[in-house]
Structures are given as structure tokens and as C-alpha cells.
Design a protein around this motif. Structure first.
Motif, short mmCIF file in Angstrom:
data_model
loop_
_atom_site.label_atom_id
_atom_site.label_comp_id
_atom_site.label_asym_id
_atom_site.label_seq_id
_atom_site.Cartn_x
_atom_site.Cartn_y
_atom_site.Cartn_z
N ALA A 122 -11.99 -10.84 -90.62
CA ALA A 122 -10.96 -9.82 -90.81
C ALA A 122 -10.39 -9.90 -92.22
O ALA A 122 -10.16 -8.87 -92.88
CB ALA A 122 -9.86 -9.98 -89.77
N ALA A 123 -10.14 -11.10 -92.70
CA ALA A 123 -9.61 -11.28 -94.06
C ALA A 123 -10.58 -10.76 -95.11
O ALA A 123 -10.17 -10.16 -96.11
CB ALA A 123 -9.26 -12.74 -94.30
N ARG A 124 -11.88 -10.97 -94.88
CA ARG A 124 -12.89 -10.45 -95.83
C ARG A 124 -12.85 -8.93 -95.91
O ARG A 124 -13.22 -8.35 -96.92
CB ARG A 124 -14.29 -10.92 -95.43
N LEU A 125 -12.39 -8.29 -94.85
CA LEU A 125 -12.27 -6.83 -94.84
C LEU A 125 -10.93 -6.36 -95.43
O LEU A 125 -10.63 -5.17 -95.42
CB LEU A 125 -12.42 -6.29 -93.42
N GLY A 126 -10.13 -7.30 -95.91
CA GLY A 126 -8.85 -6.94 -96.50
C GLY A 126 -7.75 -6.71 -95.49
O GLY A 126 -6.73 -6.11 -95.81
N LEU A 127 -7.95 -7.20 -94.27
CA LEU A 127 -6.94 -6.99 -93.24
C LEU A 127 -5.85 -8.04 -93.29
O LEU A 127 -6.10 -9.21 -93.56
CB LEU A 127 -7.58 -7.00 -91.84
N HIS A 128 -4.63 -7.60 -93.01
CA HIS A 128 -3.49 -8.48 -92.78
C HIS A 128 -3.43 -8.71 -91.27
O HIS A 128 -4.08 -8.01 -90.49
CB HIS A 128 -2.21 -7.82 -93.26
N PHE A 129 -2.61 -9.65 -90.85
CA PHE A 129 -2.49 -10.01 -89.43
C PHE A 129 -1.03 -9.87 -89.02
O PHE A 129 -0.18 -10.60 -89.52
CB PHE A 129 -2.96 -11.46 -89.21
N SER A 130 -0.76 -8.92 -88.13
CA SER A 130 0.61 -8.68 -87.70
C SER A 130 0.84 -9.31 -86.33
O SER A 130 0.11 -9.04 -85.38
CB SER A 130 0.89 -7.18 -87.65
N VAL A 131 1.86 -10.14 -86.26
CA VAL A 131 2.17 -10.90 -85.05
C VAL A 131 3.46 -10.33 -84.45
O VAL A 131 4.45 -10.15 -85.15
CB VAL A 131 2.34 -12.40 -85.39
N GLY A 132 3.40 -10.08 -83.14
CA GLY A 132 4.56 -9.51 -82.45
C GLY A 132 5.08 -10.41 -81.35
O GLY A 132 4.90 -11.63 -81.37
N GLY A 133 5.68 -9.78 -80.37
CA GLY A 133 6.35 -10.48 -79.29
C GLY A 133 5.47 -11.38 -78.46
O GLY A 133 5.97 -12.30 -77.79
N LEU A 134 4.17 -11.17 -78.47
CA LEU A 134 3.26 -12.03 -77.73
C LEU A 134 3.44 -13.49 -78.11
O LEU A 134 3.30 -14.39 -77.27
CB LEU A 134 1.81 -11.59 -77.95
N VAL A 135 3.78 -13.76 -79.35
CA VAL A 135 3.93 -15.14 -79.82
C VAL A 135 5.05 -15.87 -79.08
O VAL A 135 5.07 -17.11 -79.04
CB VAL A 135 4.14 -15.19 -81.35
N LEU A 136 5.95 -15.14 -78.47
CA LEU A 136 7.06 -15.75 -77.74
C LEU A 136 6.65 -16.24 -76.36
O LEU A 136 7.42 -16.92 -75.70
CB LEU A 136 8.22 -14.76 -77.62
N ALA A 163 12.23 -5.28 -78.53
CA ALA A 163 13.33 -4.65 -79.26
C ALA A 163 13.36 -5.14 -80.70
O ALA A 163 13.14 -6.32 -80.95
CB ALA A 163 14.65 -4.96 -78.57
N PRO A 164 13.60 -4.24 -81.66
CA PRO A 164 13.65 -4.66 -83.06
C PRO A 164 14.58 -5.84 -83.32
O PRO A 164 14.29 -6.67 -84.19
CB PRO A 164 14.13 -3.39 -83.78
N ALA A 165 15.66 -5.96 -82.57
CA ALA A 165 16.59 -7.09 -82.77
C ALA A 165 15.92 -8.43 -82.48
O ALA A 165 16.37 -9.47 -82.97
CB ALA A 165 17.82 -6.91 -81.87
N ARG A 166 14.84 -8.42 -81.70
CA ARG A 166 14.14 -9.66 -81.37
C ARG A 166 13.16 -10.10 -82.46
O ARG A 166 12.52 -11.14 -82.35
CB ARG A 166 13.37 -9.52 -80.04
N LEU A 167 13.04 -9.31 -83.52
CA LEU A 167 12.13 -9.68 -84.60
C LEU A 167 12.52 -11.04 -85.19
O LEU A 167 11.65 -11.80 -85.59
CB LEU A 167 12.11 -8.61 -85.69
N VAL A 168 13.81 -11.37 -85.20
CA VAL A 168 14.22 -12.68 -85.70
C VAL A 168 13.64 -13.79 -84.83
O VAL A 168 13.30 -14.86 -85.36
CB VAL A 168 15.76 -12.81 -85.79
N ASP A 169 13.48 -13.54 -83.52
CA ASP A 169 12.87 -14.54 -82.64
C ASP A 169 11.38 -14.71 -82.96
O ASP A 169 10.85 -15.82 -82.92
CB ASP A 169 13.04 -14.14 -81.17
N VAL A 170 10.71 -13.59 -83.25
CA VAL A 170 9.29 -13.65 -83.62
C VAL A 170 9.14 -14.45 -84.91
O VAL A 170 8.29 -15.35 -85.00
CB VAL A 170 8.71 -12.23 -83.77
#
Length: 170
Positions: free
Chosen positions: A91-105, A134-141
Motif C-alpha cells: 500500500a505504501a508503494r502505491l502512495g497510500l496513507h493509512f487512516s485509523v479509526g475507532g476500531l483501534v479502541l 463521534a468526532p469528540a472521540r478522535l482524542v481517544d483514537v
């Protein structure tokens, strides 16, 4: 859907990425052939407009990556990254970034939690994927990403914000 945000200079609304597009191999999803046709068309549009893509990939990353490779699009984000670790380098070779969300919790998100320390810092992003989280939980992520990477939460917040600005040129 097309993602649009206000430009940094306040010059109005500007399209900064094309997405959410991709392949989803879960049961109950449209036939993969139909998804591939749609993804090809979206990749053509992204290439023509020189826009990064927001890629949704579930149980289909080898095929999705092959289509991205064929398209020539070399900027984007793997939205809702959940692993596996083995997919990071292609994925990195294709220039992709990796976005992590609430699943990490979730403690049960073993593949993501194991892969997280191996994500390149310059390609790390965080997301809420509201209404899932919820956007407010981004700090938890951010806090959990930092903990799993052995880093400071404030540092991860600054890093991911800078990565997003660079990716979306805002």
C-alpha cells in the motif's frame, strides 16, 4: 461520494480527494465485478483530476491494489485501515496513507493493533468515520494510536494533522 473541504486560504469550497471508492469482499456486498468496474471509473476520474483517492478495502486488498497500480494514481488513503501488517508495504508503494479509526479502541482488533507500530509515521492518519465514532472521540483514537506506537499523544496529533494537510494539499 466526493470529499470537499474549505480551502486553507478561505477561498471557498474545493474538492481535495475522490472517495470513498474501493472493493468490499464481505457477504451481502454487490458482486466484485461490479465493484471493480466502479472502482476503475473512479480511478480514471481521480487520475484525470490529479486527486488523491479515499480507498475502502475489505477482504480484497490484493485486487484493489492491482487496480490502483494499473490506474497510475499514486496518492490516497486506505480509509478504515484494519490490517494486515503484510499489506503495509504494498500500500505504501502505491502512495497510500493509512487512516485509523475507532476500531483501534477495541481490544479484539488484533490485526490492526499488531500492524499499527509498523505503519510509516509519514503516512499515518486518524479518522472518526462518523457516525461510527463521534468526532469528540478522535482524542481517544489518537491516544490509543500513540500508546500502541509508544509515542506521545500530542506528537501523534501534530503528525497526523500535518500528514492530512500534506495529502490533501490544504
Amino acid at each position: 461520494r466526493v470529499v470537499a473541504v474549505a480551502t486553507a486560504g478561505g477561498g471557498g469550497l474545493g474538492v481535495v480527494a475522490l472517495g470513498e471508492c474501493g472493493l468490499d469482499g464481505r457477504d451481502g456486498m454487490p458482486p466484485i465485478e461490479a465493484q471493480e468496474r466502479a472502482l476503475r471509473a473512479q480511478l480514471v476520474l481521480a487520475a484525470e483530476r490529479k486527486l488523491p483517492i479515499i480507498l475502502h478495502v475489505v477482504r480484497a486488498h490484493p485486487r484493489a491494489f492491482a487496480l490502483v497500480e494499473e490506474s497510475g494514481v499514486r496518492r490516497g488513503v486506505w480509509h478504515g485501515f484494519a490490517g494486515p501488517r503484510e499489506a503495509i508495504a504494498p500500500a505504501a508503494r502505491l502512495g497510500l496513507h493509512f487512516s485509523v479509526g475507532g476500531l483501534v479502541l477495541r481490544a479484539s482488533a488484533r490485526r490492526l493493533r499488531e500492524a499499527l507500530p509498523h505503519l510509516p509515521a509519514e503516512r499515518l492518519l486518524v479518522e472518526t468515520d462518523a457516525p461510527e465514532l463521534a468526532p469528540a472521540r478522535l482524542v481517544d483514537v489518537v491516544a490509543e494510536v500513540a500508546r500502541l506506537r509508544g509515542e506521545d499523544a500530542a506528537q501523534v496529533a501534530r503528525l497526523t494533522a500535518a500528514n492530512a494537510r500534506a495529502l490533501y494539499a490544504i
